[in-house]
Design a protein around this motif. Structure first.
Motif, PDB file in Angstrom:
ATOM      1  N   LYS A 294      37.595  41.419  49.400  1.00 53.52           N
ATOM      2  CA  LYS A 294      37.438  40.211  49.973  1.00 53.52           C
ATOM      3  C   LYS A 294      37.411  40.291  51.799  1.00 53.52           C
ATOM      4  O   LYS A 294      36.512  39.544  52.415  1.00 53.52           O
ATOM      5  CB  LYS A 294      38.117  39.183  49.474  1.00 53.52           C
ATOM      6  N   SER A 295      38.300  40.886  52.088  1.00 56.86           N
ATOM      7  CA  SER A 295      38.570  41.148  53.453  1.00 56.86           C
ATOM      8  C   SER A 295      37.690  41.766  54.139  1.00 56.86           C
ATOM      9  O   SER A 295      37.107  41.119  55.343  1.00 56.86           O
ATOM     10  CB  SER A 295      39.883  41.654  53.644  1.00 56.86           C
TER      11      SER A 295
ATOM     12  N   LYS B  99      48.425  45.425  39.485  1.00 58.80           N
ATOM     13  CA  LYS B  99      48.689  45.210  40.846  1.00 58.80           C
ATOM     14  C   LYS B  99      47.652  45.912  41.668  1.00 58.80           C
ATOM     15  O   LYS B  99      47.294  45.366  42.892  1.00 58.80           O
ATOM     16  CB  LYS B  99      50.212  45.829  41.292  1.00 58.80           C
ATOM     17  N   SER B 100      47.219  47.112  41.306  1.00 59.32           N
ATOM     18  CA  SER B 100      46.362  47.740  42.112  1.00 59.32           C
ATOM     19  C   SER B 100      44.936  47.159  42.131  1.00 59.32           C
ATOM     20  O   SER B 100      44.119  47.078  43.099  1.00 59.32           O
ATOM     21  CB  SER B 100      45.993  49.201  41.512  1.00 59.32           C
ATOM     22  N   ALA B 101      44.621  46.498  41.089  1.00 64.32           N
ATOM     23  CA  ALA B 101      43.396  45.708  40.802  1.00 64.32           C
ATOM     24  C   ALA B 101      43.339  44.560  41.673  1.00 64.32           C
ATOM     25  O   ALA B 101      42.370  44.179  42.502  1.00 64.32           O
ATOM     26  CB  ALA B 101      43.215  45.236  39.769  1.00 64.32           C
ATOM     27  N   LYS B 102      44.430  43.821  41.919  1.00 64.19           N
ATOM     28  CA  LYS B 102      44.639  42.708  42.854  1.00 64.19           C
ATOM     29  C   LYS B 102      44.412  43.040  44.255  1.00 64.19           C
ATOM     30  O   LYS B 102      43.946  42.138  44.996  1.00 64.19           O
ATOM     31  CB  LYS B 102      45.910  42.038  42.519  1.00 64.19           C
ATOM     32  N   LYS B 103      45.179  44.346  44.511  1.00 66.32           N
ATOM     33  CA  LYS B 103      45.054  44.782  45.953  1.00 66.32           C
ATOM     34  C   LYS B 103      43.651  45.325  46.367  1.00 66.32           C
ATOM     35  O   LYS B 103      43.052  44.790  47.276  1.00 66.32           O
ATOM     36  CB  LYS B 103      46.135  45.889  45.839  1.00 66.32           C
ATOM     37  N   ASN B 104      43.139  45.804  45.412  1.00 70.35           N
ATOM     38  CA  ASN B 104      41.667  45.931  45.618  1.00 70.35           C
ATOM     39  C   ASN B 104      40.701  45.016  45.798  1.00 70.35           C
ATOM     40  O   ASN B 104      39.801  44.695  46.767  1.00 70.35           O
ATOM     41  CB  ASN B 104      41.085  46.984  44.476  1.00 70.35           C
TER      42      ASN B 104
END
Length: 316
Positions: free
Chosen positions: A297-298, A287-292
């Motif tokens: 990208k943003s 989850k932390s990796a996906k959030k990062n």
């Protein structure tokens, strides 16, 4: 020559007085007086006859057995003749010597025990029978007593006959023979008593020997029964100990298996907990990796948009 002078005389082995052979005791060759002073008895152990040394010494054990008792202790029953005379091993010296000389023991025709030894010589048999030593001695004594009794009966008859002839002669002289014949009949009837009457005497030495043999046999059998009972008790004790040992071993194995099962369950639980923790950690990291990645990208998009907005006024 008179009858007394023609009869050979033999010397007593103790006092050396001379007597007819039948008046001397068999074996020791003692006269009646010496036998009275020093009685002949049977040894308690080997059952052989021996002469006591004095009236004060009333021991019923012969010198040979006394010496063996001092050397080896009290004897046990012989496995052949059952006499309590086995000082070394399970056989008495008499049976051991006979077995060594004549071979294995055979059944006695009198007592039916396997305690006789075949010498392969008919002249050694008593009355044509193959007997053991004890039965041989007993039968010889019985035959000797019967012979002595018959001899005394014959002498009594001879004296009665001479007396009868003398009375007849006197009666013929006095012409009164009828009454004298009636008086002589009772003595003649007494002489016709059963010559084997002594054989039925329950107090005879042979009867005592037979009773002693039976008692010794019973004692030997009782001793064997006691030995068997002791062996059975020992075996029962050993079986009980083996059962207890088997029970203890089984209990120890079960406890060991239960302990191992508990240890394995504990290890399995710990491993499961560790795996669950690791899975949770992996999920958290994912989850932390996906959030990062989303944040990255943003930022890139914002950067690109801001850059394009700055360049457009300068071109106009």
């Amino acid at each position: 020559m008179s009858t007394a002078a023609a009869t050979p005389l033999f010397a007593c082995s103790r006092c050396f007085s001379r007597h007819p052979f039948e008046e001397l005791s068999p074996g020791e060759q003692l006269c009646k007086e010496c036998r009275g002073l020093f009685p002949v008895v049977k040894c308690t152990y080997c059952r052989s006859e021996f002469q006591q040394a004095s009236k004060s010494n009333t021991s019923s054990i012969c010198k040979k057995c006394e010496a063996n008792v001092k050397l080896y202790g009290k004897p046990t029953a012989c496995e052949y003749c059952n006499t309590i005379a086995a000082f070394i091993g399970n056989k008495c010296q008499r049976c051991a010597n006979s077995e060594r000389k004549y071979g294995p023991a055979v059944t006695c025709e009198q007592c039916k025990q396997r305690c006789a030894f075949d010498r392969h010589d008919d002249s050694k048999k008593v009355d044509g029978k193959l007997l053991c030593w004890l039965c041989t001695q007993s039968l010889k004594r019985a035959l000797a007593r019967t012979k002595q009794h018959l001899s005394s009966v014959d002498k009594h008859k001879h004296r009665g006959h001479n007396h009868k002839e003398k009375r007849k002669s006197d009666m013929m002289k006095s012409k009164n023979s009828g009454d004298s014949l009636n008086e002589s009949q009772p003595s003649e009837k007494k002489s016709k008593l059963n010559p084997l009457q002594g054989e039925l005497d329950p107090n005879s030495s042979d009867h005592v020997v037979a009773m002693t043999q039976l008692k010794e046999t019973i004692a030997s059998l009782q001793k064997k029964v006691q030995q068997k009972e002791m062996e059975l008790l020992s075996k029962d004790k050993l079986i009980t100990e083996l059962k207890a040992q088997h029970h203890n071993n089984t209990t120890d194995l079960r406890n060991e298996m239960k302990n191992k099962e508990r240890m394995n369950e504990t290890k399995f639980t710990l491993m499961n907990t560790k795996i669950q923790n690791l899975l949770k950690e992996v999920a958290t990291l994912s989850k932390s990796a996906k959030k990062n990645n989303k944040n990255t990208k943003s930022l890139l998009n914002n950067t690109e948009n801001s850059g394009s907005g700055t360049d457009s006024p300068s071109t106009n």
